[in-house]
Scaffold this motif. Sequence first.
Motif, PDB file in Angstrom:
ATOM      1  N   SER A  21       5.142   6.021  -1.922  1.00  0.00           N
ATOM      2  CA  SER A  21       4.217   5.301  -2.786  1.00  0.00           C
ATOM      3  C   SER A  21       4.467   3.794  -2.701  1.00  0.00           C
ATOM      4  CB  SER A  21       4.357   5.793  -4.222  1.00  0.00           C
ATOM      5  OG  SER A  21       5.697   5.626  -4.670  1.00  0.00           O
ATOM      6  N   ARG A  22       3.601   3.037  -3.339  1.00  0.00           N
ATOM      7  CA  ARG A  22       3.583   1.580  -3.185  1.00  0.00           C
ATOM      8  C   ARG A  22       4.937   0.924  -3.459  1.00  0.00           C
ATOM      9  NH1 ARG A  22      -1.717  -0.737  -3.479  1.00  0.00           N
ATOM     10  NH2 ARG A  22      -3.283   0.895  -3.731  1.00  0.00           N
ATOM     11  N   LYS A  60      -5.356   2.325   0.940  1.00  0.00           N
ATOM     12  CA  LYS A  60      -5.723   1.458  -0.180  1.00  0.00           C
ATOM     13  C   LYS A  60      -5.776   2.205  -1.486  1.00  0.00           C
ATOM     14  CE  LYS A  60      -9.501   0.105   1.850  1.00  0.00           C
ATOM     15  NZ  LYS A  60     -10.784  -0.589   2.134  1.00  0.00           N
ATOM     16  N   ASP A  61      -6.225   3.467  -1.453  1.00  0.00           N
ATOM     17  CA  ASP A  61      -6.573   4.130  -2.706  1.00  0.00           C
ATOM     18  C   ASP A  61      -5.892   5.482  -2.914  1.00  0.00           C
ATOM     19  OD1 ASP A  61      -9.875   2.879  -2.205  1.00  0.00           O
ATOM     20  OD2 ASP A  61      -8.323   2.102  -3.540  1.00  0.00           O
ATOM     21  N   ARG A  64      -3.623   8.198  -4.519  1.00  0.00           N
ATOM     22  CA  ARG A  64      -3.147   8.303  -5.895  1.00  0.00           C
ATOM     23  C   ARG A  64      -2.019   9.310  -6.072  1.00  0.00           C
ATOM     24  NH1 ARG A  64      -6.788   5.596  -9.197  1.00  0.00           N
ATOM     25  NH2 ARG A  64      -7.975   4.226  -7.809  1.00  0.00           N
ATOM     26  N   ASN A  70      -7.219   9.985   4.526  1.00  0.00           N
ATOM     27  CA  ASN A  70      -7.091   9.128   3.348  1.00  0.00           C
ATOM     28  C   ASN A  70      -6.432   7.787   3.656  1.00  0.00           C
ATOM     29  OD1 ASN A  70      -8.289  11.005   1.548  1.00  0.00           O
ATOM     30  ND2 ASN A  70      -6.351  12.117   1.402  1.00  0.00           N
ATOM     31  N   ASP A 105      -6.316   4.111   5.649  1.00  0.00           N
ATOM     32  CA  ASP A 105      -7.294   3.125   6.100  1.00  0.00           C
ATOM     33  C   ASP A 105      -6.822   2.302   7.289  1.00  0.00           C
ATOM     34  OD1 ASP A 105      -7.364   3.071   2.748  1.00  0.00           O
ATOM     35  OD2 ASP A 105      -9.281   3.373   3.769  1.00  0.00           O
ATOM     36  N   TYR A 149       0.818  -1.201   0.000  1.00  0.00           N
ATOM     37  CA  TYR A 149       0.000   0.000   0.000  1.00  0.00           C
ATOM     38  C   TYR A 149       0.854   1.254   0.000  1.00  0.00           C
ATOM     39  CZ  TYR A 149      -3.612  -3.240   1.552  1.00  0.00           C
ATOM     40  OH  TYR A 149      -4.482  -4.290   1.639  1.00  0.00           O
ATOM     41  N   TYR A 150       0.259   2.343  -0.375  1.00  0.00           N
ATOM     42  CA  TYR A 150       0.837   3.665  -0.128  1.00  0.00           C
ATOM     43  C   TYR A 150       0.907   3.800   1.380  1.00  0.00           C
ATOM     44  CZ  TYR A 150       1.845   8.245  -2.267  1.00  0.00           C
ATOM     45  OH  TYR A 150       2.447   9.362  -2.789  1.00  0.00           O
ATOM     46  N   GLN A 210      -2.736  13.836  -1.639  1.00  0.00           N
ATOM     47  CA  GLN A 210      -3.642  13.019  -0.826  1.00  0.00           C
ATOM     48  C   GLN A 210      -2.894  12.365   0.330  1.00  0.00           C
ATOM     49  OE1 GLN A 210      -5.480  10.208  -3.480  1.00  0.00           O
ATOM     50  NE2 GLN A 210      -6.901  11.707  -4.328  1.00  0.00           N
TER      51      GLN A 210
END
Length: 123
Positions: A48-49, A96-97, A99, A109, A111, A28-29, A103
């Motif tokens: 980032s991931r 999870k999301d 981008r 943002n 989880d 994940y990020y 963010q």
Amino acid sequence: VQLQASGGGLVQAGGSLRLSCAASGGTYYMGWFRQAPGKEREFVAAISRYGGSTNYADSAKGRFTISRDNAENTMYLQMNSLKRADTAVYYCAAAKDLRNAAQATQERNYDYWGQGTLVTVSS
């Protein structure tokens, strides 16, 4: 997803610490946040991931380095030239999301959160 932060402790001003965050359950990020006594939790750094993008709070730029080893499912925060103002509980988080870097600075943002590790910088 489970996150386990470690590496905190007591260090003198000017010293260094490396925090680790062991993650399970995917790639994940990820980011580091911190909360000082009496203050709100704030963004420190994110990655980032696959490590291609990193960003830092102004307070961390030039002193802290975020990195990750996906083979070991671990994220790191190398903290150098520590100041008393860096005293806080440091939390790792995974999203999870996410981008983009913008963010990544917002805790809403993320989880998943680790339990926190205390960093105390003495003068």
